[in-house]
Design a protein around this motif. Structure first.
Motif, PDB file in Angstrom:
ATOM      1  N   ASN A 226      34.553  43.563  27.222  1.00 53.34           N
ATOM      2  CA  ASN A 226      35.743  42.843  26.761  1.00 53.34           C
ATOM      3  C   ASN A 226      35.780  42.959  25.245  1.00 53.34           C
TER       4      ASN A 226
ATOM      5  N   CYS B  94      38.853  39.101  33.182  1.00 50.47           N
ATOM      6  CA  CYS B  94      37.518  39.615  33.509  1.00 50.47           C
ATOM      7  C   CYS B  94      36.852  38.765  34.585  1.00 50.47           C
TER       8      CYS B  94
ATOM      9  N   VAL C  23      20.790  40.398  33.769  1.00 52.47           N
ATOM     10  CA  VAL C  23      21.914  41.017  33.075  1.00 52.47           C
ATOM     11  C   VAL C  23      21.508  41.323  31.638  1.00 52.47           C
TER      12      VAL C  23
ATOM     13  N   ASP D  98      26.580  43.667  29.908  1.00 58.02           N
ATOM     14  CA  ASP D  98      27.736  43.070  29.249  1.00 58.02           C
ATOM     15  C   ASP D  98      27.790  43.642  27.838  1.00 58.02           C
TER      16      ASP D  98
ATOM     17  N   ALA E 246      22.768  41.872  27.879  1.00 55.80           N
ATOM     18  CA  ALA E 246      23.926  41.508  27.060  1.00 55.80           C
ATOM     19  C   ALA E 246      23.675  41.935  25.616  1.00 55.80           C
TER      20      ALA E 246
ATOM     21  N   CYS F 180      29.093  41.151  24.126  1.00 54.16           N
ATOM     22  CA  CYS F 180      29.015  39.940  24.960  1.00 54.16           C
ATOM     23  C   CYS F 180      29.738  38.721  24.391  1.00 54.16           C
TER      24      CYS F 180
ATOM     25  N   SER G 121      19.498  39.155  25.983  1.00 51.88           N
ATOM     26  CA  SER G 121      20.499  39.495  24.970  1.00 51.88           C
ATOM     27  C   SER G 121      19.835  40.055  23.721  1.00 51.88           C
TER      28      SER G 121
ATOM     29  N   THR H  57      39.539  37.306  28.816  1.00 57.19           N
ATOM     30  CA  THR H  57      38.340  36.735  29.433  1.00 57.19           C
ATOM     31  C   THR H  57      38.654  36.222  30.832  1.00 57.19           C
TER      32      THR H  57
ATOM     33  N   LEU I 245      30.653  36.422  30.244  1.00 58.10           N
ATOM     34  CA  LEU I 245      30.678  37.374  31.359  1.00 58.10           C
ATOM     35  C   LEU I 245      29.265  37.654  31.870  1.00 58.10           C
ATOM     36  N   ALA I 246      28.295  37.732  30.956  1.00 52.45           N
ATOM     37  CA  ALA I 246      26.902  37.909  31.377  1.00 52.45           C
ATOM     38  C   ALA I 246      26.453  36.716  32.208  1.00 52.45           C
TER      39      ALA I 246
ATOM     40  N   THR J 154      25.207  33.503  22.555  1.00 46.40           N
ATOM     41  CA  THR J 154      24.884  33.908  23.930  1.00 46.40           C
ATOM     42  C   THR J 154      23.551  33.311  24.365  1.00 46.40           C
TER      43      THR J 154
ATOM     44  N   THR K 232      30.535  45.307  32.039  1.00 55.44           N
ATOM     45  CA  THR K 232      31.709  44.587  31.550  1.00 55.44           C
ATOM     46  C   THR K 232      31.830  44.878  30.056  1.00 55.44           C
TER      47      THR K 232
END
Length: 296
Positions: A233, A139, A182, A162, A184, A165, A210, A136, A170-171, A195, A231
């Motif tokens: 992860n 990132c 964004v 993302d 997610a 997520c 999200s 993380t 990151l979002a 989130t 992104t």
């Protein structure tokens, strides 16, 4: 027995097979991690899940995988964890974190925010991602570097995604740094719930959308493609497996930040994306973890 009781799954396997067993165990858990027990030797694969896991099915899958890779069947430990307020308990070990211009802190932080930094309020939670973990952190460093030259559209298609997520960190970072919407997504409902909580806490309800779903097949993901920035992860094997889908969802000239892989796994992930015409432009090692940045 309460379905919300937290359970622990653990097993020890040789280093070379830790990623495969982490992926197998991860299909039965909410969060999974791997830790080196001895250099060049065995690794601990450890996971947590809300509600008692299906022990026969899990043990059977581990046994089949062990036979497939040619090792002795590892002992699978499945145990319930004490009812502890893990969020409050973990505050003691969660100091503010700097990653580039990002400053990640919990609600317990009583100090100020460094001038010129992008503050992210993320409390320790059941979903993965507080900025403390090497992947993380890597990132966030990658996003900080990209933000110096990469422009994202402020509306419609071509924004940011993302994938997987977790806590949404990151979002949140992208939404705050670029001030753009964004998307997610995560396959884990708990990750989506966390989130959304973090989105509200950081005042980003209008920017982070999200939804739970099966990766790139999620309807919300398809609705806003192609993306200028993605992104992801997650873990090395899923990253490699999803490389063709990532390419189809990434705009020409766009960037993808890939993480969740150990240093020794980077060649496999890089090659999978090179096979899709994506070019490696940066690698950021943080401890035993590596973050990769590729460009289409």
């Amino acid at each position: 027995m309460s379905p919300n009781l937290l359970w622990r799954i653990a097993l020890v396997v040789p280093e070379a097979h830790a990623p495969a067993f982490a992926e197998a165990v991860g299909d039965h858990a909410d969060a999974v991690s791997t830790f080196e027990l001895e250099e060049g030797g065995n690794w601990l694969v450890e996971a947590t899940v809300h509600g008692q896991p299906d022990e026969p099915r899990l043990v059977s899958r581990v046994a089949i995988l062990a036979q497939a890779v040619g090792i002795d069947e590892p002992k699978v430990i499945i145990e319930s964890l004490p009812m502890i307020d893990w969020v409050s308990h973990s505050y003691q070990g969660f100091p503010p974190i700097r990653a580039g211009r990002f400053f990640v802190h919990g609600s317990h932080h009583e100090g100020g925010v460094p001038a010129g930094s992008v503050a992210l309020l993320v409390d320790a939670a059941t979903a993965f991602g507080t900025g403390e973990h090497g992947s993380t952190n890597g990132c966030l460093q990658a996003l900080d570097r990209l933000s110096r030259h990469l422009k994202l559209p402020r509306g419609g298609r071509g924004g940011a995604l993302d994938m997987g997520c977790g806590s949404g960190i990151l979002a949140l970072a992208v939404a705050k740094r670029w001030r753009v919407p964004v998307t997610a997504v995560d396959i884990d409902p708990e990750a989506v719930r966390v989130t959304r909580i973090n989105t509200a806490i950081n005042g980003l309800q209008g920017r982070v959308r999200s939804q739970g779903g099966d990766g790139y097949h999620t309807r919300l993901v398809g609705r806003h493609k192609p993306y200028t920035l993605i992104t992801a992860n997650i873990l090395a094997r899923p990253l490699a497996r999803m490389a063709p889908q990532l390419r189809r969802h990434l705009k020409k000239g766009g960037y993808a930040v890939l993480a969740g892989l150990l240093n020794r796994q980077e060649r496999h992930v890089i090659q999978a994306h090179r096979n899709q015409g994506l070019r490696l432009v940066a690698r950021i090692p943080v401890g035993e973890w590596t973050t990769l940045v590729v460009k289409r």
